[in-house]
Design a protein around this motif. Structure first.
Motif, PDB file in Angstrom:
ATOM      1  N   GLU A 145       0.876  -1.303  -0.098  1.00 52.71           N
ATOM      2  CA  GLU A 145      -0.071   0.083   0.084  1.00 52.71           C
ATOM      3  C   GLU A 145       0.828   1.262   0.158  1.00 52.71           C
ATOM      4  O   GLU A 145       0.577   2.187  -0.674  1.00 52.71           O
ATOM      5  CB  GLU A 145      -0.895   0.036   1.206  1.00 52.71           C
ATOM      6  N   ARG A 146       1.840   1.514   0.763  1.00 55.05           N
ATOM      7  CA  ARG A 146       2.917   2.429   0.823  1.00 55.05           C
ATOM      8  C   ARG A 146       3.876   2.183   0.050  1.00 55.05           C
ATOM      9  O   ARG A 146       4.768   3.234   0.128  1.00 55.05           O
ATOM     10  CB  ARG A 146       3.382   2.659   2.317  1.00 55.05           C
ATOM     11  N   ALA A 147       4.144   1.185  -0.826  1.00 58.34           N
ATOM     12  CA  ALA A 147       5.434   1.258  -1.453  1.00 58.34           C
ATOM     13  C   ALA A 147       5.334   2.098  -2.805  1.00 58.34           C
ATOM     14  O   ALA A 147       4.223   2.275  -3.524  1.00 58.34           O
ATOM     15  CB  ALA A 147       5.823  -0.388  -1.809  1.00 58.34           C
ATOM     16  N   ASN A 148       6.338   2.271  -3.266  1.00 58.85           N
ATOM     17  CA  ASN A 148       6.642   2.973  -4.515  1.00 58.85           C
ATOM     18  C   ASN A 148       6.805   1.923  -5.548  1.00 58.85           C
ATOM     19  O   ASN A 148       8.050   1.515  -5.683  1.00 58.85           O
ATOM     20  CB  ASN A 148       7.840   4.066  -4.365  1.00 58.85           C
ATOM     21  N   VAL A 149       5.795   1.381  -6.120  1.00 57.32           N
ATOM     22  CA  VAL A 149       6.126   0.458  -7.304  1.00 57.32           C
ATOM     23  C   VAL A 149       7.009   0.723  -8.286  1.00 57.32           C
ATOM     24  O   VAL A 149       7.368  -0.055  -8.950  1.00 57.32           O
ATOM     25  CB  VAL A 149       4.534  -0.087  -7.677  1.00 57.32           C
ATOM     26  N   MET A 150       6.835   2.024  -8.661  1.00 59.34           N
ATOM     27  CA  MET A 150       7.722   2.640  -9.955  1.00 59.34           C
ATOM     28  C   MET A 150       9.367   2.341  -9.512  1.00 59.34           C
ATOM     29  O   MET A 150       9.979   1.855 -10.067  1.00 59.34           O
ATOM     30  CB  MET A 150       7.475   4.002 -10.158  1.00 59.34           C
ATOM     31  N   ALA A 151       9.391   2.653  -8.117  1.00 60.10           N
ATOM     32  CA  ALA A 151      10.747   2.334  -7.789  1.00 60.10           C
ATOM     33  C   ALA A 151      11.314   0.761  -7.744  1.00 60.10           C
ATOM     34  O   ALA A 151      12.271   0.563  -8.205  1.00 60.10           O
ATOM     35  CB  ALA A 151      11.082   2.975  -6.377  1.00 60.10           C
ATOM     36  N   ILE A 152      10.278   0.071  -7.403  1.00 60.43           N
ATOM     37  CA  ILE A 152      10.600  -1.652  -7.535  1.00 60.43           C
ATOM     38  C   ILE A 152      10.961  -1.860  -9.048  1.00 60.43           C
ATOM     39  O   ILE A 152      11.841  -2.695  -9.390  1.00 60.43           O
ATOM     40  CB  ILE A 152       9.444  -2.060  -7.072  1.00 60.43           C
ATOM     41  N   GLN A 153      10.066  -1.206  -9.792  1.00 61.61           N
ATOM     42  CA  GLN A 153      10.147  -1.497 -11.433  1.00 61.61           C
ATOM     43  C   GLN A 153      11.658  -1.199 -11.694  1.00 61.61           C
ATOM     44  O   GLN A 153      12.360  -1.930 -12.553  1.00 61.61           O
ATOM     45  CB  GLN A 153       9.369  -0.738 -12.247  1.00 61.61           C
ATOM     46  N   THR A 154      12.134   0.117 -11.176  1.00 61.09           N
ATOM     47  CA  THR A 154      13.278   0.480 -11.717  1.00 61.09           C
ATOM     48  C   THR A 154      14.589  -0.421 -11.168  1.00 61.09           C
ATOM     49  O   THR A 154      15.495  -0.928 -11.896  1.00 61.09           O
ATOM     50  CB  THR A 154      13.452   2.240 -11.275  1.00 61.09           C
ATOM     51  N   ARG A 155      14.185  -0.754  -9.997  1.00 66.56           N
ATOM     52  CA  ARG A 155      15.335  -1.692  -9.326  1.00 66.56           C
ATOM     53  C   ARG A 155      15.424  -2.889 -10.082  1.00 66.56           C
ATOM     54  O   ARG A 155      16.462  -3.413 -10.378  1.00 66.56           O
ATOM     55  CB  ARG A 155      15.207  -1.816  -7.858  1.00 66.56           C
ATOM     56  N   LEU A 156      14.185  -3.630 -10.466  1.00 70.93           N
ATOM     57  CA  LEU A 156      14.259  -4.859 -11.007  1.00 70.93           C
ATOM     58  C   LEU A 156      14.804  -4.860 -12.322  1.00 70.93           C
ATOM     59  O   LEU A 156      15.495  -5.662 -12.931  1.00 70.93           O
ATOM     60  CB  LEU A 156      12.888  -5.545 -10.764  1.00 70.93           C
ATOM     61  N   ASN A 157      14.373  -3.734 -13.115  1.00 70.59           N
ATOM     62  CA  ASN A 157      14.810  -3.569 -14.388  1.00 70.59           C
ATOM     63  C   ASN A 157      16.366  -3.379 -14.469  1.00 70.59           C
ATOM     64  O   ASN A 157      16.817  -4.011 -15.481  1.00 70.59           O
ATOM     65  CB  ASN A 157      14.173  -2.302 -15.235  1.00 70.59           C
ATOM     66  N   LYS A 158      17.045  -2.739 -13.531  1.00 72.27           N
ATOM     67  CA  LYS A 158      18.473  -2.508 -13.503  1.00 72.27           C
ATOM     68  C   LYS A 158      19.129  -3.911 -13.250  1.00 72.27           C
ATOM     69  O   LYS A 158      20.197  -4.393 -13.660  1.00 72.27           O
ATOM     70  CB  LYS A 158      18.870  -1.692 -12.489  1.00 72.27           C
ATOM     71  N   ALA A 159      18.431  -4.755 -12.354  1.00 77.89           N
ATOM     72  CA  ALA A 159      18.924  -6.019 -11.951  1.00 77.89           C
ATOM     73  C   ALA A 159      18.931  -7.171 -13.151  1.00 77.89           C
ATOM     74  O   ALA A 159      19.872  -8.004 -13.175  1.00 77.89           O
ATOM     75  CB  ALA A 159      18.313  -6.419 -10.743  1.00 77.89           C
ATOM     76  N   LEU A 160      17.857  -7.041 -13.769  1.00 81.53           N
ATOM     77  CA  LEU A 160      17.717  -8.101 -14.924  1.00 81.53           C
ATOM     78  C   LEU A 160      18.085  -7.793 -16.241  1.00 81.53           C
ATOM     79  O   LEU A 160      18.463  -8.785 -16.861  1.00 81.53           O
ATOM     80  CB  LEU A 160      15.918  -8.401 -14.785  1.00 81.53           C
TER      81      LEU A 160
END
Length: 221
Positions: free
Chosen positions: A125-140
């Motif tokens: 609920e309080r997470a920044n999903v866009m930030a999660i996307q960016t982090r996973l994109n960088k990792a994968l």
């Protein structure tokens, strides 16, 4: 009469062993579904479980495009093409294991069909999903060396976050798919590259407008 020695009591189970994080080998295992319908079924189960504890999940979809520096002239025969396909499959397995190791144990990571990955993110609920996307994109995304052949993985990503109490799993999947398709359009525009697949701040064609999802208790990125 000599008393018999008491048998040793079994050691108490270590709570950390029961409830701690699973071993890395388990984290590397990735579930698999054939298509979006199968993904929706898994999401429906997770959504019902989340509602019982008062949380709301999000769905992140990733479509993987694998590129090789070898052109058709350098891969002229069927055997070479089959080798490339096999390496592409191996690359998807590697990316899936890397994805599983970079999300929480409570999140559900899946492979969808042949060229997609998905994560059901729990309690965000309080997470920044866009930030999660960016982090996973960088990792994968990026270059992978497999059997002396360099492959490059590019990701298009779309996410839908459940913000309403009556949103169905099918609606969340539909919204995430729409966001993914919009990011793919954005990446094809002049001047864009694979990293732009996360940028939805620019306008998208009316047929892919995401504004209608807000009224249905969904946010998309």
């Amino acid at each position: 009469m000599t008393a018999k020695p008491e048998a040793p009591k079994p050691a108490a189970a270590d709570p950390a062993a029961l409830y701690g994080p699973p071993p890395r080998a388990a984290l590397a295992q990735l579930g698999r579904v054939a298509d979006l319908a199968g993904l929706t079924q898994v999401l429906s189960r997770e959504l019902n479980a989340a509602r019982r504890v008062g949380t709301r999940p999000a769905l992140l979809l990733m479509e993987v495009a694998v590129r090789s520096p070898l052109g058709p002239r350098q891969l002229p025969d069927e055997q070479a093409q089959a080798r490339l396909q096999g390496l592409t499959e191996r690359l998807m397995e590697i990316m899936g294991g890397r994805l599983r190791s970079r999300v929480r144990a409570a999140d559900v990571a899946l492979r969808v069909g042949s060229d997609r990955l998905a994560v059901i993110l729990q309690n965000v609920e309080r997470a920044n999903v866009m930030a999660i996307q960016t982090r996973l994109n960088k990792a994968l995304s990026g270059h992978y060396e497999l059997e002396t052949l360099s492959l490059h993985a590019v990701l298009n990503m779309g996410a839908a976050k459940c913000e309403g109490p009556r949103v169905s799993a099918a609606e969340i999947t539909e919204a995430a798919e729409a966001a993914l398709q919009a990011s793919a359009v954005d990446a094809r525009w002049p001047g864009a590259d694979g990293r732009r697949s996360l940028d939805l701040r620019m306008p998208v064609p009316a047929s892919l407008s995401l504004s209608g999802y807000a009224g249905r208790g969904l946010s998309v990125t």
